[in-house]
Design an enzyme around this catalytic site. Structure first.
Site, mmCIF file in Angstrom:
data_model
loop_
_atom_site.group_PDB
_atom_site.id
_atom_site.type_symbol
_atom_site.label_atom_id
_atom_site.label_comp_id
_atom_site.label_asym_id
_atom_site.label_seq_id
_atom_site.Cartn_x
_atom_site.Cartn_y
_atom_site.Cartn_z
ATOM 1 N N LYS A 72 0.918 -0.966 0.537
ATOM 2 C CA LYS A 72 0.074 -0.301 -0.041
ATOM 3 C C LYS A 72 0.862 1.213 -0.162
ATOM 4 O O LYS A 72 0.774 1.943 -0.607
ATOM 5 C CB LYS A 72 -0.497 -0.074 1.063
ATOM 6 C CG LYS A 72 -1.908 -1.541 0.612
ATOM 7 C CD LYS A 72 -3.015 -1.586 2.525
ATOM 8 C CE LYS A 72 -3.922 -2.482 2.625
ATOM 9 N NZ LYS A 72 -4.983 -2.436 3.552
ATOM 10 N N GLN A 116 -4.902 -2.112 10.024
ATOM 11 C CA GLN A 116 -4.177 -3.159 9.134
ATOM 12 C C GLN A 116 -4.801 -4.469 9.830
ATOM 13 O O GLN A 116 -4.554 -4.332 11.025
ATOM 14 C CB GLN A 116 -3.047 -3.578 8.463
ATOM 15 C CG GLN A 116 -2.578 -4.922 8.177
ATOM 16 C CD GLN A 116 -3.368 -4.690 6.346
ATOM 17 O OE1 GLN A 116 -2.653 -3.673 6.182
ATOM 18 N NE2 GLN A 116 -3.814 -6.340 6.175
ATOM 19 N N ASP A 139 -11.179 2.311 3.812
ATOM 20 C CA ASP A 139 -11.079 0.991 4.061
ATOM 21 C C ASP A 139 -12.927 0.563 4.042
ATOM 22 O O ASP A 139 -13.989 -0.416 3.427
ATOM 23 C CB ASP A 139 -10.784 0.601 5.139
ATOM 24 C CG ASP A 139 -9.529 -0.331 5.312
ATOM 25 O OD1 ASP A 139 -9.340 -1.461 4.383
ATOM 26 O OD2 ASP A 139 -9.156 -0.751 6.007
HETATM 27 N N1 GUN Z 1 -6.775 -7.608 6.706
HETATM 28 C C1 GUN Z 1 -7.330 -7.866 5.201
HETATM 29 N N2 GUN Z 1 -7.670 -6.968 4.337
HETATM 30 C C2 GUN Z 1 -7.639 -5.709 4.921
HETATM 31 C C3 GUN Z 1 -8.348 -4.968 4.495
HETATM 32 O O1 GUN Z 1 -8.878 -4.446 3.248
HETATM 33 N N3 GUN Z 1 -7.902 -3.467 5.108
HETATM 34 C C4 GUN Z 1 -7.744 -3.482 5.955
HETATM 35 N N4 GUN Z 1 -7.066 -2.883 7.269
HETATM 36 N N5 GUN Z 1 -7.022 -4.752 6.798
HETATM 37 C C5 GUN Z 1 -7.249 -5.604 6.726
#
Ligand code: GUN
Length: 310
Positions: A72, A116, A139
């Site tokens: 990211k 995350q 998100d």
């Molecule tokens: N863990 C697995 N997929 C995601 C996601 O799309 N966003 C976040 N914040 N954590 C994750």
């Protein structure tokens, strides 16, 4: 065989030819869409605006989570976003995490905040998600944003379902009136995916399968579109799929491999066999994963534009 073309040769002989399977190349599509974001950001900077800014919080040292957050960060750098990663130790208290989120919520110059997941067990993930300002919850996990999604109001659609929708649309996969089976009911993928597929614009008839579904194959065998998000490598086999269906594989599981990293990524679909039977399929890697990464950039840019009223 339904998924075939009826052809006639020069001697008027009829024969049937299986149509090619379309590989839904999320990697190529994401590269192209990311390029457009990069151009847009360059134009905004040239007009004198600040760069969009994404903040990410990672608690603990889970290898997969570290890889995701690093990706990211790399994507942000590529498109010209500012990014800040807060790497916190696994024993960070819930209070300390909430305090950091509060600081970020109140920073006018931050457009997106993600924590995350998963977070360590001593931290209540729902409480953390609810503490994020919905306006920067790129998100789309906050109940305000989930609620808006449910009633088809403008919101941040979580990155994976968003990426899948873009992929289906860009490849011209018809969804209206089609029977879509979603396997998995997670808050991040399966649930929003099922809601989105049934909404106006997609107009699919949706069945959602989960761990207590007694006969998953009975549903998938009659589906025009199957979206699998269960985290079980090779779960969807060819005998569970209708000839000519579209198959979307959201699964990304690390399985041991004899290579430099010690692992390789496996999807929820038994790709080699299902590919021979369906009309369109996403590979793993290179399918939904890159589109998810694009989804986060899209949402962050959306938040930034809202904030700057652009
Ligand atoms: N863990 C697995 N997929 C995601 C996601 O799309 N966003 C976040 N914040 N954590 C994750």
């Amino acid at each position: 065989m339904k998924f075939c073309a009826r052809l006639q040769n020069s001697n008027n002989m009829l024969y049937f030819c299986r149509l090619m399977t379309t590989i839904l190349d999320g990697k190529a599509l994401a590269i192209s869409l990311r390029g457009k974001v990069k151009e847009e950001v360059a134009a905004l900077l040239a007009e004198g605006h600040r760069a969009p800014h994404l903040a990410a919080i990672l608690v603990g040292e889970d290898g997969a989570s570290q890889t995701y957050v690093a990706s990211k960060e790399k994507d942000c750098e590529f498109v010209g976003f500012q990014s800040t990663v807060h790497q916190l130790p696994a024993d960070t208290t819930e209070e300390a995490l909430l305090s950091l989120i509060d600081t970020i919520n109140n920073n006018e110059n931050i457009d997106g905040l993600i924590v995350q997941l998963p977070v360590p067990k001593h931290i209540n993930a729902n409480k953390i998600i609810e503490s994020i300002n919905p306006a920067i919850d790129v998100d789309g996990f906050h109940t305000v944003n989930v609620g808006k999604l449910t009633i088809n109001e403008d919101t941040y659609i979580s990155a994976t379902p968003f990426g899948v929708l873009v992929l289906l649309e860009e490849y011209g996969i018809e969804t209206r009136g089609k029977h879509c089976v979603v396997i998995g009911r997670s808050n991040i993928v399966g649930r929003p995916m099922s809601i989105l597929m049934s909404q106006g614009g997609r107009d699919a008839t949706v069945t959602i399968c989960h761990r207590y579904t007694t006969d998953v194959a009975a549903h998938t065998k009659i589906a025009d579109i199957v979206i699998v998000a269960v985290g079980l490598p090779g779960f969807l086999r060819a005998d569970m799929v209708k000839e000519g269906a579209t198959v979307i594989d959201v699964g990304i599981t690390r399985v041991e491999a004899d290579n430099i990293t010690g692992y390789k990524l496996k999807g929820d679909v038994d790709y080699d066999s299902v590919k021979e039977k369906c009309s369109a399929i996403t590979p793993v890697p290179g399918g939904v994963g890159p589109m998810t990464r694009y989804g986060l950039l899209h949402n962050t840019l959306k938040s930034y534009k809202k904030k700057l009223e652009l």
